[in-house]
Motif scaffolding. Structure first.
Motif, mmCIF file in Angstrom:
data_model
loop_
_atom_site.group_PDB
_atom_site.id
_atom_site.type_symbol
_atom_site.label_atom_id
_atom_site.label_comp_id
_atom_site.label_asym_id
_atom_site.label_seq_id
_atom_site.Cartn_x
_atom_site.Cartn_y
_atom_site.Cartn_z
ATOM 1 N N LYS A 276 -3.481 -35.518 -29.810
ATOM 2 C CA LYS A 276 -3.401 -36.707 -28.612
ATOM 3 C C LYS A 276 -4.597 -36.435 -27.731
ATOM 4 N N THR A 277 -4.985 -37.747 -27.212
ATOM 5 C CA THR A 277 -6.171 -37.558 -26.157
ATOM 6 C C THR A 277 -5.620 -37.263 -24.935
ATOM 7 N N ASN A 278 -6.381 -36.918 -23.941
ATOM 8 C CA ASN A 278 -6.123 -36.463 -22.807
ATOM 9 C C ASN A 278 -5.293 -37.746 -21.982
ATOM 10 N N GLN A 279 -5.608 -38.817 -22.213
ATOM 11 C CA GLN A 279 -5.035 -40.059 -21.670
ATOM 12 C C GLN A 279 -3.515 -40.139 -22.184
ATOM 13 N N GLN A 280 -3.534 -39.912 -23.585
ATOM 14 C CA GLN A 280 -2.115 -39.827 -24.376
ATOM 15 C C GLN A 280 -1.404 -38.874 -23.687
ATOM 16 N N ILE A 281 -1.914 -37.746 -23.464
ATOM 17 C CA ILE A 281 -1.139 -36.719 -23.032
ATOM 18 C C ILE A 281 -0.614 -36.765 -21.662
ATOM 19 N N ALA A 282 -1.234 -37.496 -20.788
ATOM 20 C CA ALA A 282 -0.777 -37.802 -19.427
ATOM 21 C C ALA A 282 0.123 -38.721 -19.275
ATOM 22 N N ASP A 283 0.224 -39.890 -20.361
ATOM 23 C CA ASP A 283 1.277 -40.840 -20.391
ATOM 24 C C ASP A 283 2.740 -40.257 -21.072
ATOM 25 N N THR A 284 2.436 -39.245 -21.839
ATOM 26 C CA THR A 284 3.789 -38.609 -22.492
ATOM 27 C C THR A 284 4.222 -37.757 -21.528
ATOM 28 N N LEU A 285 3.506 -37.116 -20.686
ATOM 29 C CA LEU A 285 4.120 -36.040 -19.949
ATOM 30 C C LEU A 285 4.549 -36.698 -18.326
ATOM 31 N N PHE A 286 3.720 -37.781 -18.180
ATOM 32 C CA PHE A 286 3.932 -38.440 -16.737
ATOM 33 C C PHE A 286 3.317 -37.819 -15.842
ATOM 34 N N ILE A 287 2.246 -37.502 -16.281
ATOM 35 C CA ILE A 287 1.211 -36.953 -15.240
ATOM 36 C C ILE A 287 0.085 -37.554 -15.118
ATOM 37 N N SER A 288 -1.054 -37.331 -14.263
ATOM 38 C CA SER A 288 -2.039 -38.017 -14.136
ATOM 39 C C SER A 288 -3.240 -37.262 -15.073
ATOM 40 N N LEU A 289 -4.244 -38.192 -15.379
ATOM 41 C CA LEU A 289 -5.183 -37.776 -16.338
ATOM 42 C C LEU A 289 -6.255 -36.650 -15.802
ATOM 43 N N GLN A 290 -6.278 -36.604 -14.658
ATOM 44 C CA GLN A 290 -7.039 -35.520 -13.814
ATOM 45 C C GLN A 290 -6.127 -34.191 -13.894
ATOM 46 N N THR A 291 -4.959 -34.145 -13.842
ATOM 47 C CA THR A 291 -3.973 -32.926 -13.975
ATOM 48 C C THR A 291 -4.048 -32.574 -15.395
ATOM 49 N N VAL A 292 -3.959 -33.338 -16.247
ATOM 50 C CA VAL A 292 -4.307 -32.926 -17.710
ATOM 51 C C VAL A 292 -5.424 -32.225 -17.849
ATOM 52 N N LYS A 293 -6.595 -32.724 -17.132
ATOM 53 C CA LYS A 293 -7.942 -31.871 -17.470
ATOM 54 C C LYS A 293 -8.013 -30.638 -16.567
ATOM 55 N N ASP A 294 -7.118 -30.515 -15.376
ATOM 56 C CA ASP A 294 -7.195 -29.455 -14.723
ATOM 57 C C ASP A 294 -6.362 -28.298 -15.613
ATOM 58 N N HIS A 295 -5.291 -28.803 -16.220
ATOM 59 C CA HIS A 295 -4.419 -27.841 -17.062
ATOM 60 C C HIS A 295 -5.538 -27.267 -18.416
ATOM 61 N N THR A 296 -5.925 -28.262 -18.916
ATOM 62 C CA THR A 296 -6.690 -27.888 -19.844
ATOM 63 C C THR A 296 -7.919 -26.974 -19.445
ATOM 64 N N HIS A 297 -8.605 -27.216 -18.452
ATOM 65 C CA HIS A 297 -9.578 -26.250 -17.817
ATOM 66 C C HIS A 297 -8.982 -24.758 -17.834
ATOM 67 N N ARG A 298 -7.755 -24.771 -17.136
ATOM 68 C CA ARG A 298 -7.112 -23.648 -17.065
ATOM 69 C C ARG A 298 -6.887 -22.736 -18.217
ATOM 70 N N ILE A 299 -6.266 -23.418 -19.244
ATOM 71 C CA ILE A 299 -5.908 -22.974 -20.586
ATOM 72 C C ILE A 299 -7.170 -22.331 -21.290
ATOM 73 N N TYR A 300 -8.107 -23.137 -21.263
ATOM 74 C CA TYR A 300 -9.484 -22.706 -21.719
ATOM 75 C C TYR A 300 -10.032 -21.481 -21.007
ATOM 76 N N THR A 301 -9.837 -21.342 -19.684
ATOM 77 C CA THR A 301 -10.335 -20.222 -18.912
ATOM 78 C C THR A 301 -9.417 -18.795 -19.323
ATOM 79 N N LYS A 302 -8.057 -19.159 -19.481
ATOM 80 C CA LYS A 302 -7.296 -17.941 -19.651
ATOM 81 C C LYS A 302 -7.594 -17.344 -21.053
ATOM 82 N N ILE A 303 -7.806 -18.387 -22.107
ATOM 83 C CA ILE A 303 -7.890 -17.861 -23.551
ATOM 84 C C ILE A 303 -9.252 -17.291 -23.516
#
Length: 317
Positions: A276-303
């Protein structure tokens, strides 16, 4: 003053090139398809020519008149540089043809590709013949060879652009793909960029150093950044990101535990593995696109990774 101006110009051009290549590289790691790989190679060869065939020539154009050198030597160097940089153009035009086929998801026609390569080689040979022809007539050569070189390069590039545009328009209708409008707009930006470069080259290679060269060079570099930026903004709509074809649950659990992935981050990783794209993830989880990007950045940083491709590779069985 010329040296300082050139350094500033070089920094701006380098910034445009680096930004473009970083976006292109991100494309290859996010979507990992044939089109984005071809596009990345196209960008590499385009900016290689832009630096070697355009920026370096302007530098020589500005410096050589200050050196005690014969006029004929200066003119020879200036006029022959575009010929030496044509291999970069050859690869970029071949990538352009491959981009057209991969963008509309049809198999390449090797016969047509070979025909275009043959045409290019013949025109390149003609360019070389004309160069030596004018070189034998020193009275006619200096002023005319630049126009001939620019004219030939522009005609060849526009021919390849026309073939690219024809491929996109022809097959996008037949395939009836959902990204038709985006593909056509992207094609239009590329063609307009090619036309702009032809006009810009005419002024850059025939005028002595002046302040007008600064915006002209920047326009030349930006001509391929604009379509890239458009595609970057529309990528989530037009393309399907890479996904985990064979997800391994054990690997996933170990990954979550090792890097202390939160509940929300787990949900986003699950969605990413489904392609799923970032926008699709945002729609599925009912969060903003920027929130998805922020979480994704944190995931990449942790790993300790930098792309979706690496994440998928870690989870795939």
């Amino acid at each position: 003053m010329i040296s300082l101006t050139f350094i500033i110009l070089f920094i701006f051009c380098l910034a445009i090139a680096v930004a473009s290549l970083l976006i292109g590289y991100k494309f290859t790691n996010t979507y990992n398809d044939k089109f984005h790989r071809n596009y990345f190679y196209y960008l590499i060869t385009f900016f290689a020519f832009a630096f070697y065939g355009v920026l370096v020539q302007i530098l020589i154009h500005a410096i050589l008149p200050l050196i005690d050198s014969e006029s004929g030597v200066i003119e020879t160097i200036l006029n022959f540089l575009p010929v030496l940089s044509t291999p970069f153009l050859l690869v970029s035009w071949v990538m352009l043809i491959k981009m057209g086929y991969s963008l509309v998801e049809v198999k390449e026609r090797r016969k047509e590709l070979n025909i275009h390569l043959t045409v290019f080689i013949l025109l390149l040979f003609l360019m070389g013949c004309l160069y030596f022809l004018f070189d034998s007539n020193t009275n006619a050569y200096p002023e005319k060879i630049v126009y001939i070189e620019i004219g030939l390069m522009t005609v060849i590039e526009l021919s390849y652009m026309f073939f690219f545009a024809r491929t996109v328009l022809q097959y996008s209708k037949k395939k009836n793909i959902s990204k038709n409008k985006i593909a056509k707009n992207f094609m239009l930006f590329l063609v307009l960029g090619s036309l702009v470069r032809g006009v810009v080259l005419l002024f850059m290679f025939t005028e002595s150093w002046s302040w007008i060269l600064i915006p002209l060079v920047l326009i030349y570099f930006l001509s391929n950044f604009v379509p890239l930026l458009y595609l970057y903004r529309k990528a989530d709509i037009a393309f399907i990101p890479i996904y985990a074809e064979y997800p391994n649950e054990e690997k996933k659990v170990l990954l979550f535990e090792k890097y202390q992935i939160t509940k929300r981050e787990k949900e986003i990783i699950e969605q990413m593995c489904q392609g799923k794209t970032n926008q699709q993830i945002a729609d599925t989880l009912f969060i903003s696109l920027q929130t998805v990007k922020d979480h994704t950045h944190r995931i990449y940083t942790k790993i300790g990774i930098s792309s979706r491709l690496k994440l998928v590779q870690m989870i795939n069985g």
